[in-house]
Motif scaffolding. Structure first.
Motif, PDB file in Angstrom:
ATOM      1  N   THR A   1       0.832  -1.199   0.000  1.00  0.00           N
ATOM      2  CA  THR A   1       0.000   0.000   0.000  1.00  0.00           C
ATOM      3  C   THR A   1       0.865   1.247   0.000  1.00  0.00           C
ATOM      4  OG1 THR A   1      -1.729  -1.140   1.235  1.00  0.00           O
ATOM      5  CG2 THR A   1      -1.780   1.265   1.284  1.00  0.00           C
ATOM      6  N   VAL A   2       0.514   2.187  -0.864  1.00  0.00           N
ATOM      7  CA  VAL A   2       1.108   3.520  -0.849  1.00  0.00           C
ATOM      8  C   VAL A   2       0.039   4.417  -0.231  1.00  0.00           C
ATOM      9  CG1 VAL A   2       2.090   5.395  -2.216  1.00  0.00           C
ATOM     10  CG2 VAL A   2       2.439   3.017  -2.927  1.00  0.00           C
ATOM     11  N   SER A   3       0.302   4.880   0.969  1.00  0.00           N
ATOM     12  CA  SER A   3      -0.692   5.620   1.749  1.00  0.00           C
ATOM     13  C   SER A   3      -0.785   7.081   1.318  1.00  0.00           C
ATOM     14  CB  SER A   3      -0.305   5.558   3.226  1.00  0.00           C
ATOM     15  OG  SER A   3       0.878   6.324   3.422  1.00  0.00           O
ATOM     16  N   PRO A   4      -1.829   7.776   1.790  1.00  0.00           N
ATOM     17  CA  PRO A   4      -1.935   9.205   1.502  1.00  0.00           C
ATOM     18  C   PRO A   4      -0.709   9.993   1.977  1.00  0.00           C
ATOM     19  CG  PRO A   4      -4.017   8.394   2.339  1.00  0.00           C
ATOM     20  CD  PRO A   4      -3.019   7.274   2.478  1.00  0.00           C
ATOM     21  N   LEU A   5      -0.156   9.623   3.123  1.00  0.00           N
ATOM     22  CA  LEU A   5       1.030  10.313   3.633  1.00  0.00           C
ATOM     23  C   LEU A   5       2.216  10.126   2.688  1.00  0.00           C
ATOM     24  CD1 LEU A   5       2.442  11.938   5.838  1.00  0.00           C
ATOM     25  CD2 LEU A   5       2.893   9.788   7.026  1.00  0.00           C
ATOM     26  N   MET A   6       2.400   8.926   2.176  1.00  0.00           N
ATOM     27  CA  MET A   6       3.495   8.666   1.235  1.00  0.00           C
ATOM     28  C   MET A   6       3.272   9.443  -0.063  1.00  0.00           C
ATOM     29  SD  MET A   6       6.366   7.337   0.628  1.00  0.00           S
ATOM     30  CE  MET A   6       6.713   6.027   1.752  1.00  0.00           C
ATOM     31  N   LEU A   7       2.032   9.509  -0.544  1.00  0.00           N
ATOM     32  CA  LEU A   7       1.736  10.284  -1.753  1.00  0.00           C
ATOM     33  C   LEU A   7       2.051  11.757  -1.528  1.00  0.00           C
ATOM     34  CD1 LEU A   7      -1.576   8.549  -2.834  1.00  0.00           C
ATOM     35  CD2 LEU A   7       0.573   8.551  -4.106  1.00  0.00           C
TER      36      LEU A   7
ATOM     37  N   MET B   1       5.710  12.214  -1.695  1.00  0.00           N
ATOM     38  CA  MET B   1       6.172  12.132  -3.083  1.00  0.00           C
ATOM     39  C   MET B   1       6.013  13.486  -3.779  1.00  0.00           C
ATOM     40  SD  MET B   1       4.666   8.374  -4.103  1.00  0.00           S
ATOM     41  CE  MET B   1       4.964   8.535  -5.846  1.00  0.00           C
ATOM     42  N   MET B   2       4.963  14.223  -3.419  1.00  0.00           N
ATOM     43  CA  MET B   2       4.713  15.528  -4.039  1.00  0.00           C
ATOM     44  C   MET B   2       5.820  16.519  -3.676  1.00  0.00           C
ATOM     45  SD  MET B   2       1.157  15.876  -5.252  1.00  0.00           S
ATOM     46  CE  MET B   2       0.700  17.451  -4.724  1.00  0.00           C
TER      47      MET B   2
ATOM     48  N   LEU C   1      -0.789  13.097  -9.035  1.00  0.00           N
ATOM     49  CA  LEU C   1      -0.680  12.657  -7.640  1.00  0.00           C
ATOM     50  C   LEU C   1      -1.729  13.301  -6.742  1.00  0.00           C
ATOM     51  CD1 LEU C   1       3.202  12.514  -7.139  1.00  0.00           C
ATOM     52  CD2 LEU C   1       1.600  10.594  -7.306  1.00  0.00           C
ATOM     53  N   LYS C   2      -2.121  14.546  -7.047  1.00  0.00           N
ATOM     54  CA  LYS C   2      -3.124  15.229  -6.229  1.00  0.00           C
ATOM     55  C   LYS C   2      -4.486  14.538  -6.285  1.00  0.00           C
ATOM     56  CE  LYS C   2      -2.485  19.697  -7.457  1.00  0.00           C
ATOM     57  NZ  LYS C   2      -2.763  21.132  -7.469  1.00  0.00           N
ATOM     58  N   GLN C   3      -4.738  13.785  -7.343  1.00  0.00           N
ATOM     59  CA  GLN C   3      -6.027  13.130  -7.501  1.00  0.00           C
ATOM     60  C   GLN C   3      -6.115  11.784  -6.789  1.00  0.00           C
ATOM     61  OE1 GLN C   3      -7.781  13.296 -11.498  1.00  0.00           O
ATOM     62  NE2 GLN C   3      -6.106  14.676 -12.061  1.00  0.00           N
ATOM     63  N   LEU C   4      -4.981  11.304  -6.262  1.00  0.00           N
ATOM     64  CA  LEU C   4      -4.946   9.984  -5.637  1.00  0.00           C
ATOM     65  C   LEU C   4      -4.999  10.064  -4.125  1.00  0.00           C
ATOM     66  CD1 LEU C   4      -2.178   8.311  -7.803  1.00  0.00           C
ATOM     67  CD2 LEU C   4      -4.646   7.999  -7.978  1.00  0.00           C
TER      68      LEU C   4
ATOM     69  N   THR D   1      -7.320   4.692  -5.508  1.00  0.00           N
ATOM     70  CA  THR D   1      -8.482   5.383  -4.957  1.00  0.00           C
ATOM     71  C   THR D   1      -8.177   6.875  -4.921  1.00  0.00           C
ATOM     72  OG1 THR D   1      -7.756   5.184  -2.658  1.00  0.00           O
ATOM     73  CG2 THR D   1      -9.165   3.419  -3.513  1.00  0.00           C
ATOM     74  N   GLY D   2      -9.225   7.669  -4.974  1.00  0.00           N
ATOM     75  CA  GLY D   2      -9.075   9.123  -4.933  1.00  0.00           C
ATOM     76  C   GLY D   2     -10.261   9.796  -5.570  1.00  0.00           C
TER      77      GLY D   2
END
Length: 161
Positions: free
Chosen positions: A48-54, A57-58, A73-76, A147-148
């Motif tokens: 899983t790549v979590s919201p925090l990891m996304l 990444m930004m 990335l903002k949409q995920l 998801t997003g």
């Protein structure tokens, strides 16, 4: 005093539960459901790549200067990758993933299909809130679950690649 503390704790727990349910916290995404049904006793891995990891990444230098990647990335909200290289399980896992999507046809709509690949989308209003790509190739099974709040442009960009 103990009764007041207990009441405040109960009230906070209730508020948190209602907030989680309102945000879709009670819903399982496709990959989570798949793993709970078919992941036990098999050589299947879920990453899983979590919201925090996304979010982190930004902030990477390569991404900060790339407006297209930032927009994607903002949409995920999350990414789950389910995979297996156990050749004897590949066909079985792919068939189970297809059946799960078909049993939930009101939720997941088949968007595209190619040899050994199927893409399903789940919409809420004008947004795509979940994408599920399942693949069977070269002796391996892969399921990618995004998801997003994704737009049709996001989906079109993925389909062109």
């Amino acid at each position: 005093m103990a009764l007041k503390h207990w009441f405040v704790t109960l009230l906070l727990a209730l508020v948190a539960a209602v907030a989680a349910h309102a945000q879709g916290g009670g819903e399982q995404d496709f990959a989570s459901r798949f793993m709970s049904l078919y992941g036990k006793g098999r050589a299947v891995e879920c990453t899983t790549v979590s919201p925090l990891m996304l979010e982190r990444m930004m902030q990477l230098p390569d991404v900060e200067g790339d407006s297209h990647t930032r927009e994607v990335l903002k949409q995920l909200k999350s990414i789950r990758l389910v995979s297996s290289t156990a050749g004897h399980d590949v066909t079985h896992l792919y068939a189970n993933a297809r059946r799960l999507a078909e049993r939930n046809a009101l939720r997941y709509k088949l968007y595209a299909e190619r040899a050994g690949k199927r893409l399903y989308v789940r919409r809420r209003g004008k947004y795509i809130v979940e994408m599920v790509l399942m693949m069977r190739h070269s002796g391996r099974f892969d399921l990618i679950n995004l998801t997003g709040n994704m737009t049709n442009d996001f989906l079109d960009t993925l389909m062109r690649r």
